[in-house]
Scaffold this motif. Structure first.
Motif, PDB file in Angstrom:
ATOM      1  N   UNK A   1       0.652  -1.018   0.082  1.00 23.31           N
ATOM      2  CA  UNK A   1      -0.011  -0.282   0.021  1.00 23.31           C
ATOM      3  C   UNK A   1       0.554   1.311   0.033  1.00 23.31           C
ATOM      4  N   UNK A   2       1.897   0.983   0.171  1.00 20.08           N
ATOM      5  CA  UNK A   2       2.455   2.360   0.660  1.00 20.08           C
ATOM      6  C   UNK A   2       3.693   3.031  -0.387  1.00 20.08           C
ATOM      7  N   UNK A   3       3.572   1.946  -1.735  1.00 16.64           N
ATOM      8  CA  UNK A   3       3.711   1.809  -2.446  1.00 16.64           C
ATOM      9  C   UNK A   3       3.394   1.646  -3.396  1.00 16.64           C
ATOM     10  N   UNK A   4       2.068   2.187  -2.598  1.00 18.70           N
ATOM     11  CA  UNK A   4       0.741   2.497  -4.669  1.00 18.70           C
ATOM     12  C   UNK A   4       0.282   3.538  -4.395  1.00 18.70           C
ATOM     13  N   UNK A   5       0.816   4.147  -3.378  1.00 14.10           N
ATOM     14  CA  UNK A   5       0.357   5.761  -2.591  1.00 14.10           C
ATOM     15  C   UNK A   5       1.923   6.837  -3.235  1.00 14.10           C
ATOM     16  N   UNK A   6       2.898   6.101  -2.901  1.00 16.31           N
ATOM     17  CA  UNK A   6       3.691   6.635  -3.527  1.00 16.31           C
ATOM     18  C   UNK A   6       3.837   7.243  -5.450  1.00 16.31           C
ATOM     19  N   UNK A   7       3.345   6.232  -5.374  1.00 12.55           N
ATOM     20  CA  UNK A   7       3.020   5.932  -7.713  1.00 12.55           C
ATOM     21  C   UNK A   7       1.349   7.188  -7.940  1.00 12.55           C
ATOM     22  N   UNK A   8       0.638   7.106  -6.719  1.00  8.33           N
ATOM     23  CA  UNK A   8      -0.332   7.768  -7.125  1.00  8.33           C
ATOM     24  C   UNK A   8       0.159   9.074  -6.556  1.00  8.33           C
ATOM     25  N   UNK A   9       0.925   8.899  -6.191  1.00  9.13           N
ATOM     26  CA  UNK A   9       1.312  10.809  -5.695  1.00  9.13           C
ATOM     27  C   UNK A   9       2.034  11.201  -7.579  1.00  9.13           C
ATOM     28  N   UNK A  10       3.028  10.020  -7.856  1.00  7.86           N
ATOM     29  CA  UNK A  10       3.263  11.076  -8.784  1.00  7.86           C
ATOM     30  C   UNK A  10       2.531  10.263 -10.165  1.00  7.86           C
ATOM     31  N   UNK A  11       1.444  10.310  -9.850  1.00  6.50           N
ATOM     32  CA  UNK A  11       0.632  10.868 -10.863  1.00  6.50           C
ATOM     33  C   UNK A  11      -0.057  12.090 -10.938  1.00  6.50           C
ATOM     34  N   UNK A  12      -0.671  12.348  -9.463  1.00  7.25           N
ATOM     35  CA  UNK A  12      -1.146  13.566  -9.532  1.00  7.25           C
ATOM     36  C   UNK A  12       0.210  14.303  -9.485  1.00  7.25           C
ATOM     37  N   UNK A  13       1.375  14.466  -9.302  1.00  4.54           N
ATOM     38  CA  UNK A  13       2.297  15.344  -9.748  1.00  4.54           C
ATOM     39  C   UNK A  13       2.466  15.231 -11.792  1.00  4.54           C
ATOM     40  N   UNK A  14       1.663  14.921 -11.679  1.00  2.00           N
ATOM     41  CA  UNK A  14       2.178  14.150 -13.904  1.00  2.00           C
ATOM     42  C   UNK A  14       3.795  13.643 -14.001  1.00  2.00           C
ATOM     43  N   UNK A  15       4.168  13.384 -13.113  1.00  2.00           N
ATOM     44  CA  UNK A  15       5.722  12.882 -12.446  1.00  2.00           C
ATOM     45  C   UNK A  15       6.120  11.331 -13.907  1.00  2.00           C
ATOM     46  N   UNK A  16       4.504  10.663 -13.593  1.00  3.50           N
ATOM     47  CA  UNK A  16       4.646   9.473 -14.610  1.00  3.50           C
ATOM     48  C   UNK A  16       3.003   9.202 -14.926  1.00  3.50           C
ATOM     49  N   UNK A  17       2.577   8.695 -16.405  1.00  6.10           N
ATOM     50  CA  UNK A  17       1.722   7.874 -16.645  1.00  6.10           C
ATOM     51  C   UNK A  17       0.656   7.603 -15.927  1.00  6.10           C
ATOM     52  N   UNK A  18      -0.305   8.660 -15.722  1.00  5.62           N
ATOM     53  CA  UNK A  18      -1.477   8.446 -14.504  1.00  5.62           C
ATOM     54  C   UNK A  18      -2.685   6.777 -14.827  1.00  5.62           C
ATOM     55  N   UNK A  19      -2.021   5.960 -16.473  1.00  2.00           N
ATOM     56  CA  UNK A  19      -2.694   4.493 -16.756  1.00  2.00           C
ATOM     57  C   UNK A  19      -2.021   3.539 -16.511  1.00  2.00           C
ATOM     58  N   UNK A  20      -0.731   3.529 -16.480  1.00  2.00           N
ATOM     59  CA  UNK A  20      -0.384   2.903 -16.838  1.00  2.00           C
ATOM     60  C   UNK A  20      -0.219   1.708 -17.878  1.00  2.00           C
ATOM     61  N   UNK A  21      -0.719   2.391 -18.947  1.00  2.00           N
ATOM     62  CA  UNK A  21      -1.364   1.602 -20.080  1.00  2.00           C
ATOM     63  C   UNK A  21      -0.007   1.967 -21.892  1.00  2.00           C
ATOM     64  N   UNK A  22       0.557   2.546 -21.192  1.00  2.00           N
ATOM     65  CA  UNK A  22       1.544   2.763 -22.479  1.00  2.00           C
ATOM     66  C   UNK A  22       3.434   1.694 -22.150  1.00  2.00           C
ATOM     67  N   UNK A  23       2.930   1.756 -23.324  1.00  5.15           N
ATOM     68  CA  UNK A  23       3.749   0.488 -23.919  1.00  5.15           C
ATOM     69  C   UNK A  23       4.977   0.049 -23.799  1.00  5.15           C
ATOM     70  N   UNK A  24       5.375   0.920 -22.925  1.00  5.78           N
ATOM     71  CA  UNK A  24       6.452   0.291 -21.962  1.00  5.78           C
ATOM     72  C   UNK A  24       6.327   0.399 -20.721  1.00  5.78           C
ATOM     73  N   UNK A  25       5.458   1.545 -20.771  1.00  2.20           N
ATOM     74  CA  UNK A  25       5.957   2.353 -18.808  1.00  2.20           C
ATOM     75  C   UNK A  25       6.449   3.507 -18.524  1.00  2.20           C
ATOM     76  N   UNK A  26       6.609   3.846 -19.815  1.00  2.00           N
ATOM     77  CA  UNK A  26       7.590   5.131 -19.331  1.00  2.00           C
ATOM     78  C   UNK A  26       6.899   6.193 -19.691  1.00  2.00           C
ATOM     79  N   UNK A  27       6.612   7.769 -18.839  1.00  2.00           N
ATOM     80  CA  UNK A  27       6.644   8.270 -20.057  1.00  2.00           C
ATOM     81  C   UNK A  27       7.256  10.000 -20.797  1.00  2.00           C
ATOM     82  N   UNK A  28       6.536  11.212 -21.665  1.00  2.00           N
ATOM     83  CA  UNK A  28       6.565  11.726 -21.929  1.00  2.00           C
ATOM     84  C   UNK A  28       8.033  12.169 -22.187  1.00  2.00           C
ATOM     85  N   UNK A  29       8.684  12.566 -20.959  1.00  2.00           N
ATOM     86  CA  UNK A  29       9.697  13.370 -19.889  1.00  2.00           C
ATOM     87  C   UNK A  29       8.958  13.774 -20.019  1.00  2.00           C
TER      88      UNK A  29
END
Length: 221
Positions: free
Chosen positions: A193-221
């Motif tokens: 759960x703590x890891x999930x909370x951190x990943x959700x925080x990254x999504x809210x901050x637009x650090x990573x994609x909020x859906x996790x559905x990109x082919x390689x899991x990475x952002x556009x930078x």
């Protein structure tokens, strides 16, 4: 009224020494000392022929993310190589300490701590993990450094209800975001759960994609 005019040289230092909040509890920066020990230990490990990888805060430093090195240097090694590695380090003057934990061996060199780790957040260090490492220069000496996705998984897996300070990891996630397979991070930390909370925080901050559905899991930078 307080006297006017310039303050005496050193007045600010005196105030901080007396308890000014700006100077309290700042941990010492051991960056160069830790880097020197890192290079010495890496030279021994490379000479041993045993696979290893730099992990922890010095690995973050190796990826070009500015961090203050304050505590120790961490190397991941396989458990089956521990005896050989510690013998070689002891021959080079490293003080070896057997801690009560069964997942690492501790050493000390010129006042700096060294951790040889057999398990990262409860997961055994394997040949496969070490084979994924990336060779990088660390203060001009090349050595294997844990791969960014594995680094992030290990950091997130270490979070618990008793240790969940997201602050130090946030700039690391920002700095490594284009090099991390975030889909694999989600898969391997999904039950924490703590890891999930951190990943959700990254999504809210637009650090990573909020859906996790990109082919390689990475952002556009």
């Amino acid at each position: 009224m307080p006297p006017s005019g310039p303050r005496p040289l050193g007045a600010g230092v005196t105030a901080r020494a007396a308890g000014d909040h700006r100077g309290r509890n700042l941990p010492p920066d051991h960056t160069q000392a830790i880097l020197e020990v890192t290079k010495e230990v890496a030279a021994v490990l490379k000479g041993s022929g045993c696979p290893f990888a730099l992990v922890g805060s010095v690995a973050v430093y190796a990826y070009g993310i500015p961090v203050r090195l304050q505590h120790d240097v961490d190397f991941a090694v396989r458990r089956e190589d521990a005896e050989e590695v510690t013998r070689l380090l002891a021959e080079r003057g490293v003080e070896i300490v057997e801690p009560p934990e069964d997942w690492l061996v501790k050493g000390r060199r010129r006042g700096e701590d060294i951790d040889l780790i057999f398990a990262l957040a409860g997961r055994p260090v394997t040949s496969e993990l070490l084979d994924r490492s990336v060779t990088l220069p660390v203060d001009s000496v090349h050595m294997p450094v844990i791969e960014p996705t594995d680094l992030m998984i290990g950091r997130l897996a270490a979070f618990s209800e008793h240790h969940c300070d997201f602050g130090p990891l946030l700039p690391v996630a920002r700095g490594l975001r284009e090099r991390v397979d975030w889909n694999r991070v989600r898969e391997e930390t999904g039950d924490r759960p703590m890891a999930a909370a951190f990943l959700y925080l990254l999504e809210l901050l637009d650090v990573i994609d909020g859906h996790g559905d990109r082919e390689d899991g990475r952002t556009d930078g």
